[in-house]
Design a protein around this motif. Structure first.
Motif, PDB file in Angstrom:
ATOM      1  N   SER A  71       4.000 -51.962  94.134  1.00 50.99           N
ATOM      2  CA  SER A  71       3.373 -50.783  94.731  1.00 50.99           C
ATOM      3  C   SER A  71       2.756 -51.168  96.066  1.00 50.99           C
ATOM      4  O   SER A  71       2.577 -52.354  96.370  1.00 50.99           O
ATOM      5  N   SER A  72       2.415 -50.169  96.827  1.00 50.68           N
ATOM      6  CA  SER A  72       1.799 -50.403  98.130  1.00 50.68           C
ATOM      7  C   SER A  72       0.308 -50.658  97.946  1.00 50.68           C
ATOM      8  O   SER A  72      -0.368 -49.956  97.195  1.00 50.68           O
ATOM      9  N   ARG A  73      -0.214 -51.676  98.621  1.00 48.90           N
ATOM     10  CA  ARG A  73      -1.640 -51.965  98.565  1.00 48.90           C
ATOM     11  C   ARG A  73      -2.409 -51.282  99.679  1.00 48.90           C
ATOM     12  O   ARG A  73      -3.625 -51.330  99.702  1.00 48.90           O
ATOM     13  N   ILE A  74      -1.688 -50.662 100.607  1.00 48.47           N
ATOM     14  CA  ILE A  74      -2.323 -49.971 101.715  1.00 48.47           C
ATOM     15  C   ILE A  74      -1.628 -48.627 101.907  1.00 48.47           C
ATOM     16  O   ILE A  74      -0.604 -48.344 101.287  1.00 48.47           O
ATOM     17  N   GLU A  75      -2.183 -47.826 102.775  1.00 50.14           N
ATOM     18  CA  GLU A  75      -1.611 -46.523 103.092  1.00 50.14           C
ATOM     19  C   GLU A  75      -0.782 -46.632 104.372  1.00 50.14           C
ATOM     20  O   GLU A  75      -1.151 -47.355 105.297  1.00 50.14           O
ATOM     21  N   GLY A  76       0.332 -45.934 104.396  1.00 50.00           N
ATOM     22  CA  GLY A  76       1.159 -45.977 105.595  1.00 50.00           C
ATOM     23  C   GLY A  76       2.474 -45.254 105.400  1.00 50.00           C
ATOM     24  O   GLY A  76       2.760 -44.708 104.327  1.00 50.00           O
ATOM     25  N   ASP A  77       3.282 -45.259 106.450  1.00 51.17           N
ATOM     26  CA  ASP A  77       4.595 -44.614 106.434  1.00 51.17           C
ATOM     27  C   ASP A  77       5.686 -45.669 106.283  1.00 51.17           C
ATOM     28  O   ASP A  77       5.615 -46.747 106.899  1.00 51.17           O
ATOM     29  N   VAL A  78       6.664 -45.376 105.464  1.00 53.83           N
ATOM     30  CA  VAL A  78       7.785 -46.297 105.261  1.00 53.83           C
ATOM     31  C   VAL A  78       8.622 -46.332 106.537  1.00 53.83           C
ATOM     32  O   VAL A  78       9.173 -45.317 106.965  1.00 53.83           O
ATOM     33  N   GLU A  79       8.689 -47.514 107.129  1.00 49.66           N
ATOM     34  CA  GLU A  79       9.411 -47.661 108.400  1.00 49.66           C
ATOM     35  C   GLU A  79      10.809 -48.216 108.204  1.00 49.66           C
ATOM     36  O   GLU A  79      11.750 -47.802 108.865  1.00 49.66           O
ATOM     37  N   ARG A  80      10.953 -49.154 107.258  1.00 52.68           N
ATOM     38  CA  ARG A  80      12.269 -49.759 107.023  1.00 52.68           C
ATOM     39  C   ARG A  80      12.430 -50.053 105.540  1.00 52.68           C
ATOM     40  O   ARG A  80      11.474 -50.462 104.868  1.00 52.68           O
ATOM     41  N   ILE A  81      13.649 -49.853 105.032  1.00 51.70           N
ATOM     42  CA  ILE A  81      14.018 -50.256 103.677  1.00 51.70           C
ATOM     43  C   ILE A  81      15.093 -51.317 103.815  1.00 51.70           C
ATOM     44  O   ILE A  81      16.184 -51.054 104.331  1.00 51.70           O
ATOM     45  N   LEU A  82      14.790 -52.525 103.395  1.00 50.33           N
ATOM     46  CA  LEU A  82      15.614 -53.686 103.723  1.00 50.33           C
ATOM     47  C   LEU A  82      16.577 -54.089 102.622  1.00 50.33           C
ATOM     48  O   LEU A  82      17.355 -55.033 102.812  1.00 50.33           O
ATOM     49  N   VAL A  83      16.524 -53.439 101.461  1.00 48.62           N
ATOM     50  CA  VAL A  83      17.421 -53.805 100.359  1.00 48.62           C
ATOM     51  C   VAL A  83      18.031 -52.532  99.783  1.00 48.62           C
ATOM     52  O   VAL A  83      17.477 -51.440  99.916  1.00 48.62           O
ATOM     53  N   ALA A  84      19.164 -52.713  99.123  1.00 44.09           N
ATOM     54  CA  ALA A  84      19.824 -51.608  98.437  1.00 44.09           C
ATOM     55  C   ALA A  84      19.554 -51.714  96.943  1.00 44.09           C
ATOM     56  O   ALA A  84      19.089 -52.746  96.443  1.00 44.09           O
ATOM     57  N   ASP A  85      19.829 -50.646  96.229  1.00 45.83           N
ATOM     58  CA  ASP A  85      19.672 -50.675  94.780  1.00 45.83           C
ATOM     59  C   ASP A  85      20.583 -51.723  94.159  1.00 45.83           C
ATOM     60  O   ASP A  85      21.726 -51.914  94.581  1.00 45.83           O
ATOM     61  N   ASN A  86      20.037 -52.416  93.148  1.00 43.74           N
ATOM     62  CA  ASN A  86      20.780 -53.422  92.367  1.00 43.74           C
ATOM     63  C   ASN A  86      21.203 -54.619  93.216  1.00 43.74           C
ATOM     64  O   ASN A  86      22.170 -55.312  92.880  1.00 43.74           O
ATOM     65  N   GLN A  87      20.481 -54.890  94.296  1.00 42.85           N
ATOM     66  CA  GLN A  87      20.795 -56.034  95.155  1.00 42.85           C
ATOM     67  C   GLN A  87      20.028 -57.263  94.687  1.00 42.85           C
ATOM     68  O   GLN A  87      18.848 -57.185  94.314  1.00 42.85           O
ATOM     69  N   VAL A  88      20.681 -58.397  94.710  1.00 43.75           N
ATOM     70  CA  VAL A  88      20.041 -59.664  94.364  1.00 43.75           C
ATOM     71  C   VAL A  88      19.125 -60.078  95.511  1.00 43.75           C
ATOM     72  O   VAL A  88      19.531 -60.066  96.679  1.00 43.75           O
ATOM     73  N   VAL A  89      17.884 -60.444  95.183  1.00 48.28           N
ATOM     74  CA  VAL A  89      16.906 -60.815  96.200  1.00 48.28           C
ATOM     75  C   VAL A  89      16.334 -62.181  95.852  1.00 48.28           C
ATOM     76  O   VAL A  89      16.350 -62.613  94.702  1.00 48.28           O
ATOM     77  N   GLU A  90      15.825 -62.848  96.877  1.00 46.65           N
ATOM     78  CA  GLU A  90      15.183 -64.146  96.713  1.00 46.65           C
ATOM     79  C   GLU A  90      13.669 -63.972  96.724  1.00 46.65           C
ATOM     80  O   GLU A  90      13.145 -62.957  97.176  1.00 46.65           O
ATOM     81  N   ALA A  91      12.983 -64.989  96.235  1.00 45.98           N
ATOM     82  CA  ALA A  91      11.527 -64.938  96.214  1.00 45.98           C
ATOM     83  C   ALA A  91      10.981 -64.886  97.635  1.00 45.98           C
ATOM     84  O   ALA A  91      11.376 -65.681  98.492  1.00 45.98           O
ATOM     85  N   GLY A  92      10.076 -63.946  97.891  1.00 52.13           N
ATOM     86  CA  GLY A  92       9.487 -63.786  99.216  1.00 52.13           C
ATOM     87  C   GLY A  92      10.311 -62.973 100.182  1.00 52.13           C
ATOM     88  O   GLY A  92       9.890 -62.773 101.331  1.00 52.13           O
ATOM     89  N   GLN A  93      11.473 -62.490  99.769  1.00 49.05           N
ATOM     90  CA  GLN A  93      12.322 -61.714 100.671  1.00 49.05           C
ATOM     91  C   GLN A  93      11.692 -60.350 100.936  1.00 49.05           C
ATOM     92  O   GLN A  93      11.258 -59.660 100.017  1.00 49.05           O
ATOM     93  N   PRO A  94      11.636 -59.904 102.210  1.00 51.91           N
ATOM     94  CA  PRO A  94      11.094 -58.568 102.505  1.00 51.91           C
ATOM     95  C   PRO A  94      11.964 -57.481 101.893  1.00 51.91           C
ATOM     96  O   PRO A  94      13.192 -57.518 101.996  1.00 51.91           O
ATOM     97  N   LEU A  95      11.307 -56.514 101.265  1.00 48.29           N
ATOM     98  CA  LEU A  95      12.015 -55.405 100.639  1.00 48.29           C
ATOM     99  C   LEU A  95      11.796 -54.094 101.392  1.00 48.29           C
ATOM    100  O   LEU A  95      12.733 -53.363 101.658  1.00 48.29           O
ATOM    101  N   ILE A  96      10.533 -53.828 101.718  1.00 48.06           N
ATOM    102  CA  ILE A  96      10.164 -52.574 102.383  1.00 48.06           C
ATOM    103  C   ILE A  96       9.122 -52.894 103.440  1.00 48.06           C
ATOM    104  O   ILE A  96       8.224 -53.727 103.218  1.00 48.06           O
ATOM    105  N   GLU A  97       9.219 -52.257 104.595  1.00 45.77           N
ATOM    106  CA  GLU A  97       8.236 -52.417 105.664  1.00 45.77           C
ATOM    107  C   GLU A  97       7.573 -51.076 105.944  1.00 45.77           C
ATOM    108  O   GLU A  97       8.241 -50.043 106.044  1.00 45.77           O
ATOM    109  N   LEU A  98       6.233 -51.116 106.064  1.00 45.04           N
ATOM    110  CA  LEU A  98       5.461 -49.938 106.441  1.00 45.04           C
ATOM    111  C   LEU A  98       5.105 -50.019 107.921  1.00 45.04           C
ATOM    112  O   LEU A  98       5.134 -51.099 108.523  1.00 45.04           O
ATOM    113  N   ASP A  99       4.766 -48.875 108.498  1.00 42.27           N
ATOM    114  CA  ASP A  99       4.352 -48.824 109.905  1.00 42.27           C
ATOM    115  C   ASP A  99       3.083 -49.663 110.074  1.00 42.27           C
ATOM    116  O   ASP A  99       2.068 -49.436 109.411  1.00 42.27           O
ATOM    117  N   ARG A 100       3.116 -50.643 110.979  1.00 40.48           N
ATOM    118  CA  ARG A 100       2.028 -51.607 111.118  1.00 40.48           C
ATOM    119  C   ARG A 100       1.137 -51.348 112.322  1.00 40.48           C
ATOM    120  O   ARG A 100       0.214 -52.128 112.578  1.00 40.48           O
TER     121      ARG A 100
END
Length: 381
Positions: A71-100
């Motif tokens: 879940s999001s720990r802060i409030e913001g707008d979703v700026e980028r979605i970096l993974v697709a559904d059912n995609q294999v990810v590595e530890a620490g890999q960015p998944l979603i970016e919010l407006d910073r």
């Protein structure tokens, strides 16, 4: 005349002819069938006595995995979605970016507040050094005033002696007395200045402590701002598979809102089997388990641990048997089963149904099949 014998129908003659051989064959087969049934019953009973009664099985079992719902720990707008559904990810890999941008501005403001607090501390340190110098100057001024006072007292004494002997004038006596009083006043003023300079030091020390506290608060604010800025990127906590994505591009999310989930890889899954309380008499940690997966395949595992309480006790509303009418219900206890390594677990997914069978024998390596158990019994004989 001879009486004629009635003729026997041909069909009766054919039917009664082979009846005796057929009955004889049945008499010969019956003992053999009884012997086979007795042997089968003996083998089956022996298998149950040596193997079957030690097997505890349940179909109330499921594949489990420690799924992380992010879940999001802060409030913001979703700026980028970096993974697709059912995609294999590595530890620490960015998944979603919010407006910073907003959080970057807050971080810069916190850094400026910290710089101001540090500058205030430096100013107070300079003022404290100046106050200490003023104290030293006041102490030197007292020494000078006291020396002047000693000289003025000596001059006044000599002038009085000369005037009493007729060698000095009254004017000289008055002048020396005035100089002595002036020196005494100078000593008093120097002492007051020293007290004033010393009194400024505690004030500056208190102000310095307050400035240090504000500096520490600014440090904490900066650390929080940097943490919030870092939380604009939601990362995978471990290597796994991303799924159940709820975030959408441009969506405004609030703190605590679920955005995506990461399921562990198949080699980190386990099985939770809910055995009846009557089946737990012989189940112990480390015992081998045969797992029949409904999706296909048979796996091997080991009992890893038993739950500290029944599943009902962990429910939202635990049962309270002391109220109302009591009906005894067989309880179930969750048993965690670890899947042994080196098996084909690619098809496993959390939530799949499994049938688990625990081998509670003292020798878990003994044969489990009917033929194997029969051969073992024959070998012992």
């Amino acid at each position: 005349m001879n009486a004629r014998t009635p003729a026997i129908p041909e069909t009766e003659t054919r039917a009664s002819g082979p009846a005796k051989p057929r009955r004889s064959r049945i008499r010969r087969v019956l003992p053999l069938a009884a012997l086979l049934a007795l042997a089968g019953g003996a083998v089956g009973g022996g298998w149950y006595w040596t193997v079957g009664r030690f097997m505890e099985s349940t179909d109330n079992a499921y594949v489990g995995g420690d799924i992380a719902v992010l879940s999001s720990r802060i409030e913001g707008d979703v700026e980028r979605i970096l993974v697709a559904d059912n995609q294999v990810v590595e530890a620490g890999q960015p998944l979603i970016e919010l407006d910073r941008r907003d959080w970057q501005a807050r971080r810069d403001a916190a850094a400026a507040a910290l710089a101001e607090a540090e500058a205030n501390i430096a100013t107070l340190e300079a003022q404290a050094a100046q106050a200490r110098a003023q104290v030293a100057s006041a102490e030197a001024g007292i020494a000078e005033a006291e020396a002047e006072w000693v000289r003025a007292v000596a001059d006044a004494g000599r002038a009085g002696t000369l005037a009493s002997g007729g060698y000095g004038t009254r004017e000289a006596v008055d002048r020396t007395l005035a100089a002595r009083r002036k020196a005494e006043a100078a000593v008093t003023a120097a002492q007051a200045g020293l007290e004033s300079a010393r009194g400024a030091l505690p004030v500056l020390v208190a102000q310095s402590r307050s400035a240090v506290a504000r500096r520490d608060s600014a440090w904490a604010s900066l650390a929080l701002a940097e943490s919030n800025l870092e939380h604009t990127v939601i990362r995978a906590p471990f290597a796994g598979i991303a799924g159940n994505r709820a975030a959408q591009l441009g969506q405004h999310v609030r703190a605590g809102q679920n955005l995506i989930a990461v399921s562990p890889t198949a080699d980190r899954l386990y099985v939770t089997a809910n055995f009846k309380e009557t089946q737990l008499r012989r189940i112990r940690e480390g015992q081998p388990v045969e797992l029949s997966v409904d999706a296909g395949g048979v796996l091997h595992g080991r009992v890893e641990s038993l739950s500290p309480a029944t599943g009902a006790q962990f429910s939202l509303l635990p049962p309270e048997n002391a109220t109302g009418n009591f009906t005894k219900i067989v309880q179930r206890v969750p048993v965690r089963i670890a899947i042994e390594a080196g098996q084909d677990v690619a098809r496993l997914r959390p939530g799949l149904s499994v049938e688990a069978e625990v081998d509670t024998r003292d020798d878990p390596h003994a044969p489990r099949s009917l033929l194997g158990a029969a051969a073992a019994m024959a070998g012992h004989r």
